[in-house]
Design an enzyme around this catalytic site. Structure first.
Site, PDB file in Angstrom:
ATOM      1  N   VAL A  62      28.703  23.560  23.301  1.00 58.25           N
ATOM      2  CA  VAL A  62      28.736  24.838  22.558  1.00 58.25           C
ATOM      3  C   VAL A  62      28.566  24.656  21.049  1.00 58.25           C
ATOM      4  CG1 VAL A  62      30.076  26.070  24.301  1.00 58.25           C
ATOM      5  CG2 VAL A  62      31.283  24.920  22.418  1.00 58.25           C
ATOM      6  N   LYS A  96      33.675  19.669  15.283  1.00 56.89           N
ATOM      7  CA  LYS A  96      32.510  20.536  15.506  1.00 56.89           C
ATOM      8  C   LYS A  96      32.775  21.623  16.552  1.00 56.89           C
ATOM      9  CE  LYS A  96      28.305  18.765  15.690  1.00 56.89           C
ATOM     10  NZ  LYS A  96      27.245  17.828  16.130  1.00 56.89           N
ATOM     11  N   ASN A 104      29.369  29.787  17.013  1.00 54.78           N
ATOM     12  CA  ASN A 104      28.336  30.163  17.983  1.00 54.78           C
ATOM     13  C   ASN A 104      28.869  31.179  18.996  1.00 54.78           C
ATOM     14  OD1 ASN A 104      26.389  28.503  16.904  1.00 54.78           O
ATOM     15  ND2 ASN A 104      26.906  26.763  18.225  1.00 54.78           N
ATOM     16  N   ALA A 119      41.673  29.388  22.211  1.00 55.04           N
ATOM     17  CA  ALA A 119      42.819  28.542  22.531  1.00 55.04           C
ATOM     18  C   ALA A 119      43.236  27.865  21.239  1.00 55.04           C
ATOM     19  CB  ALA A 119      42.408  27.505  23.563  1.00 55.04           C
ATOM     20  N   TYR A 150      41.821  17.803  14.518  1.00 60.25           N
ATOM     21  CA  TYR A 150      42.136  18.843  15.517  1.00 60.25           C
ATOM     22  C   TYR A 150      42.838  20.012  14.834  1.00 60.25           C
ATOM     23  CZ  TYR A 150      44.054  20.783  19.916  1.00 60.25           C
ATOM     24  OH  TYR A 150      44.384  21.581  20.984  1.00 60.25           O
ATOM     25  N   THR A 180      51.435  21.940  27.370  1.00 59.54           N
ATOM     26  CA  THR A 180      51.334  22.485  28.730  1.00 59.54           C
ATOM     27  C   THR A 180      50.990  21.343  29.671  1.00 59.54           C
ATOM     28  OG1 THR A 180      50.586  24.587  27.821  1.00 59.54           O
ATOM     29  CG2 THR A 180      50.079  24.201  30.135  1.00 59.54           C
ATOM     30  N   ARG A 191      48.272  11.513  26.707  1.00 62.89           N
ATOM     31  CA  ARG A 191      49.362  12.471  26.538  1.00 62.89           C
ATOM     32  C   ARG A 191      50.570  11.979  27.307  1.00 62.89           C
ATOM     33  NH1 ARG A 191      47.146  17.344  24.056  1.00 62.89           N
ATOM     34  NH2 ARG A 191      49.294  17.401  23.407  1.00 62.89           N
TER      35      ARG A 191
HETATM   36  N1  UDP Z   1      54.650   9.727  23.706  1.00 66.04           N
HETATM   37  C1  UDP Z   1      55.410   8.646  24.112  1.00 66.04           C
HETATM   38  N2  UDP Z   1      54.835   7.730  24.946  1.00 66.04           N
HETATM   39  C2  UDP Z   1      53.552   7.831  25.413  1.00 66.04           C
HETATM   40  C3  UDP Z   1      52.793   8.952  25.003  1.00 66.04           C
HETATM   41  C4  UDP Z   1      53.365   9.869  24.145  1.00 66.04           C
HETATM   42  O1  UDP Z   1      56.583   8.507  23.726  1.00 66.04           O
HETATM   43  O2  UDP Z   1      53.108   6.937  26.180  1.00 66.04           O
HETATM   44  C5  UDP Z   1      55.258  10.715  22.802  1.00 66.04           C
HETATM   45  C6  UDP Z   1      54.428  11.027  21.564  1.00 66.04           C
HETATM   46  O3  UDP Z   1      54.691  10.093  20.529  1.00 66.04           O
HETATM   47  C7  UDP Z   1      54.894  12.424  21.228  1.00 66.04           C
HETATM   48  C8  UDP Z   1      55.237  13.039  22.595  1.00 66.04           C
HETATM   49  O4  UDP Z   1      55.350  11.948  23.497  1.00 66.04           O
HETATM   50  O5  UDP Z   1      56.057  12.385  20.451  1.00 66.04           O
HETATM   51  C9  UDP Z   1      54.176  14.005  23.107  1.00 66.04           C
HETATM   52  O6  UDP Z   1      52.932  13.375  23.012  1.00 66.04           O
HETATM   53  P1  UDP Z   1      51.570  14.046  23.513  1.00 66.04           P
HETATM   54  O7  UDP Z   1      50.469  13.140  23.100  1.00 66.04           O
HETATM   55  O8  UDP Z   1      51.694  14.373  24.946  1.00 66.04           O
HETATM   56  O9  UDP Z   1      51.464  15.432  22.756  1.00 66.04           O
HETATM   57  P2  UDP Z   1      51.670  15.921  21.258  1.00 66.04           P
HETATM   58  O10 UDP Z   1      52.212  14.795  20.399  1.00 66.04           O
HETATM   59  O11 UDP Z   1      50.352  16.394  20.811  1.00 66.04           O
HETATM   60  O12 UDP Z   1      52.672  16.994  21.436  1.00 66.04           O
END
Ligand code: UDP
Length: 332
Positions: A62, A96, A104, A119, A150, A180, A191
């Site tokens: 997109v 981007k 767009n 979102a 981001y 989520t 994550r």
């Molecule tokens: N985190 C962790 N161990 C992992 C991956 C993530 O302790 O293997 C922690 C990370 O440092 C953060 C939290 O979990 O404090 C959530 O991380 P995620 O990347 O899921 O999302 P975001 O930080 O964007 O909320």
């Protein structure tokens, strides 16, 4: 006489949230066009829709001009890398898709007179200095840090969406989505939930970053998409937080997963990534009042369903992990 179905374009359709949105709109009787460039999305998330009469898929980026034949009633822009590991690997695409991609799609929404939803994210609040975060908080973002690509793309996305609303009277919605989880999360996106579950299923220790005192609040995907649908159908143009306000420290959460998965390996500690928000909890008063919405699925139930999904993955998939290496970025 046959009635014409309403048509929805969902970008990021092969991603985690996008694919659940496709399911929701199809179940409600809409015609759905899913679009994705498959950089972070995966066709396996929408394989089950192959052959569905009201679903079509277009592989398209997109950030290039977007063309869709025929009328469109709604456009939901859910295409974006959405995990810290992705921001490090594909920072320019992340910027981007939030900036050029949104422009767009706003143009397309204007041409088609379609309602438009973005979102957005709790990341617009950065490492928040107020707690919990309500929609009036302006945020605390490091523009040049690893998450900046981001966070700033999403902040720009909100600005340009409001500009189209004000200048062109486009009918717009801004959902600020907090953490989520659920089936179809990418196992190796770094994550915390896929990371912990993957580690437990491979018989490894769960890696807690920092001392684990940072907090998050996790919303199950079925609750989230219901909130998104209600917001789309409500005439309200300012941002609305959607998430689950039940907050937990990452260390306690790791302990819950050790218990849930009956892992015998326990927990180890690693360095906290740069700009990792210390606490995050949505204030969802606005969503409650405006949408009569609040999450229903308890973490225990949601995590059981999520674990069941990850258990269906093959051993080869489970072993395909990428480790987050933030150290070289930590000093910059
Ligand atoms: N985190 C962790 N161990 C992992 C991956 C993530 O302790 O293997 C922690 C990370 O440092 C953060 C939290 O979990 O404090 C959530 O991380 P995620 O990347 O899921 O999302 P975001 O930080 O964007 O909320």
């Amino acid at each position: 006489m046959s009635t014409t179905k309403q048509r929805v374009l969902i970008t990021g359709a092969a991603g985690f949230l996008g694919s659940h949105l496709c399911d929701l709109f199809l179940s409600k009787g809409y015609e759905v066009i899913g679009m994705d460039n498959l950089i972070t999305g995966d066709l396996k998330n929408i394989n089950h829709l192959e052959g569905a009469t009201d679903f079509s898929f277009v592989q398209h980026d997109v950030t290039d001009y977007v063309e869709v034949e025929g009328p469109l009633d709604y456009i939901l822009h859910f295409a974006s890398p959405a995990s810290p590991i992705d921001y490090l690997k594909i920072p320019i695409q992340t910027l981007k898709v939030g900036a050029l991609g949104t422009h767009n799609l706003l143009g397309l929404a204007k041409a088609k007179k379609a309602r438009f939803m973005i979102a957005s994210t709790s990341e617009v609040y950065g490492d928040p200095l107020v707690h919990p975060q309500d929609e009036t908080y302006y945020g605390n973002v490091n523009t040049i840090g690893p998450r900046g690509v981001y966070d700033e793309a999403k902040r720009f996305q909100e600005s340009i969406t409001m500009a189209y609303h004000r200048v062109h009277e486009l009918d717009t919605r801004i959902a600020r989505i907090f953490n989520t989880y659920g089936p179809r999360m990418r196992l190796n996106d770094g994550r915390v939930i896929p990371a912990f579950i993957g580690q437990a299923l491979r018989g490894e220790e769960l890696t807690v970053f920092g001392d684990g005192s940072q907090t998050r609040s996790f919303c199950y995907v079925s609750d989230l998409v219901e909130g998104l649908y209600r917001l789309l159908m409500t005439p309200y143009h300012l941002p609305v937080n959607l998430g689950n306000p039940e907050e937990i420290t990452i260390l306690d959460f790791a302990k819950e997963i050790v218990k849930l998965t009956e892992s015998s390996k326990g927990i180890s500690f690693k360095a906290l990534p740069k700009d990792d928000p210390l606490q995050r909890q949505p204030d969802i008063s606005k969503a409650k009042e405006l949408l009569s919405w609040e999450p229903k699925v308890q973490r225990h139930e949601g995590m059981q369903k999520t674990l069941a999904y990850f258990k269906t993955l093959s051993q080869t998939e489970l072993n395909k992990t990428e480790h987050r290496d933030f150290n070289k970025h930590n000093t910059k």
